[in-house]
Design an enzyme around this catalytic site. Structure first.
Site, mmCIF file in Angstrom:
data_model
loop_
_atom_site.group_PDB
_atom_site.id
_atom_site.type_symbol
_atom_site.label_atom_id
_atom_site.label_comp_id
_atom_site.label_asym_id
_atom_site.label_seq_id
_atom_site.Cartn_x
_atom_site.Cartn_y
_atom_site.Cartn_z
ATOM 1 N N ASP A 426 0.861 -1.179 0.000
ATOM 2 C CA ASP A 426 0.000 0.000 0.000
ATOM 3 C C ASP A 426 0.900 1.232 0.000
ATOM 4 O O ASP A 426 1.602 1.495 0.976
ATOM 5 C CB ASP A 426 -0.898 -0.030 1.239
ATOM 6 N N HIS A 427 0.845 2.006 -1.095
ATOM 7 C CA HIS A 427 1.768 3.127 -1.244
ATOM 8 C C HIS A 427 1.445 4.281 -0.286
ATOM 9 O O HIS A 427 2.227 5.226 -0.160
ATOM 10 C CB HIS A 427 1.762 3.638 -2.685
ATOM 11 N N ARG A 428 0.307 4.227 0.398
ATOM 12 C CA ARG A 428 0.035 5.223 1.427
ATOM 13 C C ARG A 428 0.894 4.968 2.658
ATOM 14 O O ARG A 428 1.245 5.892 3.391
ATOM 15 C CB ARG A 428 -1.439 5.179 1.841
#
Length: 454
Positions: A426-428
């Site tokens: 998850d790039h968040r």
């Protein structure tokens, strides 16, 4: 005091809203004891046996097998003495009320302390063979007739469900399983036979030919209702794919040294009673790599706008079952020894294969491994398990020509054990540097397990 006691369908997981009735273990007029299994239901996460919180005589079954019932709706009415029994409107805590030999499954219900566990009554067994039960009240006047042919047919709930999905009358299927039980293969053969019979050429009137053609067309398709685990998995994957910004990175790794270590460990006395697989060492390597990249063991709290770092690892292992994909997890896997981790993996696999995975074991996961290599697949782009920051896909381990460089810098081509890893994150929560670092550390540990000693 005697009165009707209505048992409402409880939430047997975390926030589940409905369950499908797989198989009743009792019928109207049967005597039941506290903590006796009365029904098997399938939720969005697993199949669960529900014990009765009351003792008495079955008055009403409020749902049929195959019917989906919302949580909180009446499941069964039991007639009998309710002195000291838990009140439905004010449910007691299950911590102290659960029988010692059964895990607490019901929310808002619990068997009385010291109550025993009763085996499921066998179809057709005479009353004299049943366990002693409290003196029953008068059974309803409209007692049920003898068991139907479907009830007399010996088959497990998943097999009955398959027969229902395929439109096969299970009462006419020839059983080949142990104890004259109907198996999945028996049902599939019966379904195939129906298709062949429908498509067989016949010399009949034009009207009959048209009807046969329509029947054959319908039989060429099978419609499977989306329920239970598959329904939950589909919704979760769609939500994950369109909520978390996925990034997937790949790495091809020479794992020859890990395969040698696997052989060495498998030969040790303390591991001889266990199946030591490469997945064990992949799991161990991932747990070690997470120490350098804790951001991959986290979750995103949208309402609070916070990143929640987990200081424990509940390691999820994706498992394909007859009811669909499930992801049970090993609680606090980061604190386990190699032997303990091997035992936990074996137990998880066995439980999933037998369809006994509980909802509790599928909640609280922090990171997941999916072993697509068991299907001969090299790699894939796995979708995150909802609420987790990363998932690792492990491909097939194959003998492959590989360029090997010795200490002097000389290169040779040798056959080596090689696999491909795919890490989605998850790039968040995890940026490119952190995701790459996690995958690089994991590959380094699998290429040279001795690095774990540093």
């Amino acid at each position: 005091m005697s009165k009707e006691q209505v048992f409402l369908l409880p939430d047997v997981g975390e926030g589940l809203t409905e369950a499908e009735i797989l198989q009743w273990s009792v019928q109207v007029g049967d005597s039941v004891e506290i903590n006796q299994v009365i029904v098997e239901v399938e939720t969005a996460k697993a199949a669960v046996e529900l014990p009765s919180p009351y003792a008495g005589v079955v008055g009403t079954l409020h749902a049929k097998e195959g019917e989906t019932l919302p949580v909180g709706k009446p499941l069964i009415t039991i007639l009998g003495d309710v002195s000291g029994a838990p009140d439905v409107t004010e449910p007691p805590s299950t911590d102290a009320a659960t029988a010692p030999d059964r895990e607490a499954l019901l929310v808002g219900y619990g068997p009385q302390e010291g109550s025993g566990r009763r085996r499921r009554r066998r179809p057709g067994a005479p009353p004299a063979q049943q366990s002693a039960a409290p003196t029953p009240v008068q059974a309803p006047a409209a007692a049920p007739a003898a068991a139907t042919a479907t009830e007399r047919t010996a088959a497990k709930p998943p097999v009955r469900k398959l027969a229902k999905d395929l439109g096969v009358d299970i009462t006419v299927v020839t059983p080949t399983g142990p104890g004259a039980t109907v198996t999945r293969d028996d049902v599939r053969r019966a379904a195939e036979a129906e298709v062949v019979a429908a498509e067989a050429p016949k010399l009949e009137t034009p009207e009959a030919t048209a009807t046969a053609t329509a029947t054959a067309t319908v039989s060429a398709e099978t419609r499977i209702p989306i329920r239970g685990v598959r329904k939950h998995t589909a919704a979760a994957m769609v939500a994950s794919a369109f909520t978390a910004p996925h990034v997937t990175e790949f790495m091809t790794v020479d794992v020859t040294a890990t395969m040698r270590l696997r052989d060495t460990v498998a030969a040790r006395r303390e591991f001889r009673d266990l199946r030591v697989t490469p997945l064990l060492f992949v799991a161990r390597a991932l747990l070690l790599a997470l120490r350098n990249t804790p951001e991959a063991n986290a979750s995103w709290d949208e309402p609070a706008q916070e990143i929640v770092l987990k200081h424990y690892v509940n390691l999820g292992i994706a498992a394909a079952t007859g009811r669909g994909l499930i992801v049970p997890n090993i609680k606090h896997a980061d604190g386990m020894s190699l032997r303990e981790l091997a035992e936990a993996l074996a137990a998880l696999t066995s439980t999933a294969r037998e369809g006994r995975t509980t909802p509790q074991s599928m909640t609280g996961g922090t990171i997941t491994i999916t072993n697509v290599g068991v299907f001969g697949v090299d790699t894939g782009t796995p979708i995150l398990n909802p609420g987790e920051a990363a998932i690792l896909a492990v491909g097939a381990i194959r003998r492959t020509p590989w360029v090997v460089t010795d200490a002097s810098g000389a290169e040779t081509i040798e056959p080596r054990w090689v696999t491909q890893l795919a890490l989605s994150f998850d790039h968040r929560l995890v940026d490119g540097q952190q995701g790459s670092q996690l995958l690089a550390d994991l590959g380094a540990f699998l290429h040279d397990p001795g690095l774990a000693m540093l």
